[in-house]
Design an enzyme around this catalytic site. Structure first.
Site, mmCIF file in Angstrom:
data_model
loop_
_atom_site.group_PDB
_atom_site.id
_atom_site.type_symbol
_atom_site.label_atom_id
_atom_site.label_comp_id
_atom_site.label_asym_id
_atom_site.label_seq_id
_atom_site.Cartn_x
_atom_site.Cartn_y
_atom_site.Cartn_z
ATOM 1 N N ASN A 152 0.806 -1.228 0.000
ATOM 2 C CA ASN A 152 0.000 0.000 0.000
ATOM 3 C C ASN A 152 0.835 1.273 0.000
ATOM 4 O OD1 ASN A 152 0.504 -1.150 2.724
ATOM 5 N ND2 ASN A 152 -0.349 0.797 3.416
ATOM 6 N N THR A 241 -26.395 -8.503 9.413
ATOM 7 C CA THR A 241 -27.184 -8.175 8.218
ATOM 8 C C THR A 241 -26.277 -7.591 7.150
ATOM 9 O OG1 THR A 241 -29.141 -7.747 9.561
ATOM 10 C CG2 THR A 241 -29.106 -6.789 7.346
ATOM 11 N N CYS A 327 -3.626 4.938 6.808
ATOM 12 C CA CYS A 327 -4.169 4.364 8.041
ATOM 13 C C CYS A 327 -3.353 4.749 9.257
ATOM 14 C CB CYS A 327 -4.223 2.838 7.918
ATOM 15 S SG CYS A 327 -5.081 2.301 6.432
#
Length: 383
Positions: A152, A241, A327
């Site tokens: 990355n 869900t 990050c």
């Protein structure tokens, strides 16, 4: 006037075609895919099924081998902790690489606190893993090897097929974080002997908050201990869900990326090479990572004789670019990836990561080059 966006390894703008595919699933087809007793559930389920097919096809997997997650970070955690829990009776040794994303390194460190042993392999000066060292490090009690497909920060592409073959020959599970690779390089879990693969949508012009973990079900069947229980979705591996609009968007983003991969790689490489050829005319500009074995849209350089924070500040009005992983961008520590290449702290902190994307133009590269050269010269003069 907003700055030119060149931070596509951090995230990408959503493609309008992806948003268009998603919109009906917010309003019209809003059902819960687990509600199988009526049409609202069936519509959501159909959207998810199509996305699962597209993602599976992109990596030569089966539909039932794709488990949706909230992103690549969750997928990495599920892969590493899930294997550790499922196979700890076989062994407690894990192998990874010093330049991995924190989403791999930190779960490994967590497992070390629980009694696992982790070997963090070094890389050579161009960021590539020594395959002989990997062979030597695998032991009888090694249960997992985790090596990212595309870095990355420096964009380096590891030899996945070679690593996969080594792991396969020794009966060790091979996981790869392919968050930066999907849709940018060809991936084939069969040909490359990959057992687990982490993916995400927001690096390829899809929505944030959705990713997937590929889990091999045959030759060998990989066991994963669930890390989120309650509801039994995703073959009881990842309950909760499902976010249908994001999953539909993920599928759309992968489909677009796969169809335009070759064309986009050529375009981005041309822009990348233009940046490098012009900026490297200055003295003291160091390329981080292998020039050939890297993502076409990645250029990571270190600049001698300047303060890294001052360089970023000088560029801010013209170009949105980062110095390392988004990050951990709030950290003042030098990049662990660049220090692993052997750079001293001063050079590791004075780095720029250009992430070129689908919507960038040649004209923008000219402006970015001019601004970067001007900023470096000005800072060196005042140093």
């Amino acid at each position: 006037m907003r700055p030119i966006y060149l931070d596509c390894h951090a995230t990408t703008p959503m493609d309008k075609r992806v948003l268009e595919a998603m919109m009906p699933f917010f309003t019209d087809y809003f059902g819960n895919a687990s509600s199988v007793a009526h049409i609202y559930g069936w519509e959501a389920e159909a959207g998810i099924k199509k996305a699962r097919e597209i993602i599976a096809r992109a990596i030569n997997a089966k539909e039932n081998e794709i488990v949706f997650t909230s992103g690549a970070t969750e997928a990495d955690n599920l892969a590493i902790k899930g294997v550790a829990e499922a196979y700890f009776d076989k062994g407690k040794h894990i192998i990874t690489v010093a330049t991995e994303h924190k989403a791999v390194i930190e779960p490994c460190e967590y497992l070390m606190d629980l009694g696992f042993e982790v070997s963090f392999l070094p890389v050579n000066k161009n960021g590539l893993l020594d395959l002989d060292l990997l062979r030597q490090t695998i032991r009888d009690d090694t249960i997992l090897v985790s090596v990212m497909a595309a870095n990355n920060e420096i964009g380096v592409l590891q030899p996945l097929a070679d690593i996969g073959q080594i792991c396969h020959d020794r009966g060790v599970i091979f996981h790869t974080d392919a968050a930066q690779a999907i849709g940018k390089i060809p991936l084939d879990v069969q040909a490359m002997n990959i057992d687990l693969m982490s993916l995400t949508a927001h690096k390829i012009y899809g929505p944030k908050g959705i990713g997937a973990l590929y889990i091999r079900r045959r030759n060998p069947r990989v066991k994963i201990a669930s890390q989120i229980q309650g509801g039994g979705q995703e073959n009881k591996i990842r309950s909760g869900t499902l976010c249908t609009p994001n999953i539909v968007g993920f599928g759309s983003a992968v489909e677009i990326a796969m169809n335009s991969m070759e064309k986009e790689n050529q375009k981005q490489k041309k822009m990348r090479d233009y940046l490098w050829e012009n900026i490297s005319q200055l003295d003291g500009i160091i390329l981080n990572g292998d020039l050939e074995k890297r993502l076409s849209g990645n250029l990571n350089i270190s600049v001698e004789g300047v303060d890294g924070a001052a360089l970023l500040l000088a560029l801010q009005p013209t170009v949105a670019v980062s110095s390392g992983s988004a990050c951990t961008s709030e950290s003042t520590k030098p990049s662990h990836v660049l220090t692993a290449l052997g750079h001293p702290k001063s050079l590791a902190q004075a780095s720029l990561r250009f992430g070129i994307g689908r919507f960038n133009t040649d004209e923008e590269m000219e402006k970015v080059t001019e601004a970067t050269l001007k900023a470096i010269r000005s800072l060196r003069k005042s140093h």
